[in-house]
Design a protein around this motif. Structure first.
Motif, short mmCIF file in Angstrom:
data_model
loop_
_atom_site.label_atom_id
_atom_site.label_comp_id
_atom_site.label_asym_id
_atom_site.label_seq_id
_atom_site.Cartn_x
_atom_site.Cartn_y
_atom_site.Cartn_z
N PRO A 12 0.94 -1.21 0.06
CA PRO A 12 0.11 0.07 0.03
C PRO A 12 0.82 1.23 0.07
O PRO A 12 0.45 2.27 -0.67
N THR A 13 2.13 1.13 0.57
CA THR A 13 2.97 2.52 0.55
C THR A 13 3.51 2.80 -0.56
O THR A 13 3.36 3.76 -1.24
N VAL A 14 3.99 1.53 -1.52
CA VAL A 14 4.25 1.84 -2.77
C VAL A 14 3.39 2.40 -3.56
O VAL A 14 3.48 3.33 -4.48
N GLN A 15 2.10 1.83 -3.49
CA GLN A 15 0.96 2.20 -4.34
C GLN A 15 0.58 3.69 -4.12
O GLN A 15 0.35 4.34 -5.02
N ILE A 16 0.51 4.30 -2.89
CA ILE A 16 0.19 5.51 -2.68
C ILE A 16 1.13 6.46 -3.11
O ILE A 16 0.94 7.70 -3.52
N CYS A 94 1.84 -3.59 -12.62
CA CYS A 94 0.20 -3.35 -12.54
C CYS A 94 -0.07 -3.70 -11.12
O CYS A 94 -1.03 -2.88 -10.72
N GLY A 95 0.56 -4.34 -10.21
CA GLY A 95 -0.03 -4.75 -8.90
C GLY A 95 0.55 -3.93 -7.83
O GLY A 95 0.17 -3.68 -6.87
N TRP A 96 1.49 -3.02 -8.32
CA TRP A 96 2.61 -2.26 -7.42
C TRP A 96 2.35 -0.74 -7.63
O TRP A 96 2.50 0.20 -6.75
N ILE A 97 2.62 -0.39 -9.08
CA ILE A 97 2.92 0.81 -9.26
C ILE A 97 1.75 1.47 -10.06
O ILE A 97 1.71 2.92 -9.75
N CYS A 98 1.07 1.12 -11.08
CA CYS A 98 0.02 1.81 -11.60
C CYS A 98 -1.13 2.41 -10.67
O CYS A 98 -1.60 2.04 -10.05
N PRO A 99 -1.14 3.80 -10.92
CA PRO A 99 -1.88 4.44 -10.26
C PRO A 99 -3.41 4.32 -10.37
O PRO A 99 -4.20 4.33 -9.42
N PHE A 100 -3.67 3.84 -11.83
CA PHE A 100 -5.22 3.50 -12.18
C PHE A 100 -5.59 2.19 -11.49
O PHE A 100 -6.82 2.06 -11.16
N GLY A 101 -4.74 1.39 -11.41
CA GLY A 101 -4.98 -0.05 -10.69
C GLY A 101 -5.26 0.39 -9.24
O GLY A 101 -6.22 -0.11 -8.61
N THR A 102 -4.49 1.45 -8.47
CA THR A 102 -4.50 1.55 -7.10
C THR A 102 -6.12 2.26 -6.86
O THR A 102 -6.73 2.02 -5.82
N PHE A 103 -6.23 3.25 -7.83
CA PHE A 103 -7.62 3.99 -8.08
C PHE A 103 -8.99 3.06 -7.88
O PHE A 103 -9.92 3.04 -7.05
#
Length: 275
Positions: A12-16, A94-103
């Motif tokens: 979650p920290t990496v994604q945010i 896709c699983g860690w970096i993509c901001p749209f995936g996080t959204f």
């Protein structure tokens, strides 16, 4: 057994972090157009930090030796960096970096509260398995039309572009409609755009066939509880495989965490062949 909460904060920290970088880039551009300044981010470009732009411009780059309209050389560099990561770990982007995936994931948290166990389980299996190949059709259309026109044709229907360009007047109505549809579907299914429509996810998904570090299940210690299946946002039946080659895997590693498997080293990220 795995220790409860072990490393749970890392992803979650990496994604945010990456979500905030892209968001600040978008806000910086909007503020600059309005006459204000956001140091560093005012000169950054969303096109420059999108690795899929490197994929879109490949034909033009090799055929004419130039980049298509709006694409920066940084996109090509990022594309190559993501390809290296994908060769090692699969679609970790896709699983860690993509901001749209996080959204989509955070919209999904609302859906989980509303639907409970029905969330991410409403699409019939046979229909779902067919729909998952649609993104390869989207990829083919994007690459063909981009090669023919030398323009970012996907931009007018890209929900990612719509989300992070709300601060500008460059977004087509069709892109906003696509964003609204994906947001609504995210209340019902996990990462619907990733599963069914993302052209870059289609490209990176192929690396699951050749990646060096693979997700593997040790059948000898597996209890068959299927917790790994339930933890997978992409609905992959990890419990039925010794090695996950599925083109939909996003390398989020949820199935290897304590949420996915309580038996240590039963589902894990490993190099080499399954013994």
């Amino acid at each position: 057994m795995n220790k409860p909460g072990k490393g749970r904060w890392i992803r979650p920290t990496v994604q945010i972090t990456f979500l905030m970088i892209v968001l600040l880039t978008a806000v910086g551009k909007g503020l600059k157009e309005a006459g204000f300044s956001l140091p560093f981010f005012e000169e950054a470009s969303l096109h420059a930090i999108c690795p899929f732009g490197g994929v879109e411009t490949l034909y033009s780059l090799f055929a004419d030796g130039r980049l298509i309209q709006k694409i920066h050389s940084a996109s090509v560099i990022l594309m190559l960096a993501v390809l290296v990561i994908s060769l090692l770990f699969g679609p970790a982007f896709c699983g860690w970096i993509c901001p749209f995936g996080t959204f989509q994931e955070y919209i999904g948290k609302i859906g989980k509260r509303l639907l409970g166990k029905r969330y991410n389980n409403l699409v019939p299996g046979k229909l779902d398995s067919i729909l998952r190949y649609l993104r390869y059709g989207v990829l083919a259309l994007v690459l063909y039309n981009t090669a023919v026109t030398a323009k970012l044709v996907f931009q007018n229907a890209d929900p990612y572009y719509a989300l992070f360009n709300m601060f500008s007047n460059e977004v087509a109505v069709t892109a906003y409609i696509a964003l609204a549809v994906i947001a609504a579907l995210s209340l019902v299914a996990e990462r619907p755009f990733c599963k069914y429509a993302c052209p870059y996810g289609a490209v990176l998904g192929l690396f699951n066939l050749v990646r060096i570090f693979k997700i593997k299940r040790n059948a000898a210690t597996c209890t068959g509880c299927k917790s790994c299946d339930r933890s997978c946002p992409m609905n992959i039946e990890v419990s039925k495989r010794t090695t996950v080659y599925n083109h939909q895997c996003i390398s989020c590693l949820q199935c290897t965490s304590e949420n996915g498997c309580v038996r240590e080293n039963t589902v894990a990220l490993q190099a080499g062949r399954q013994k």
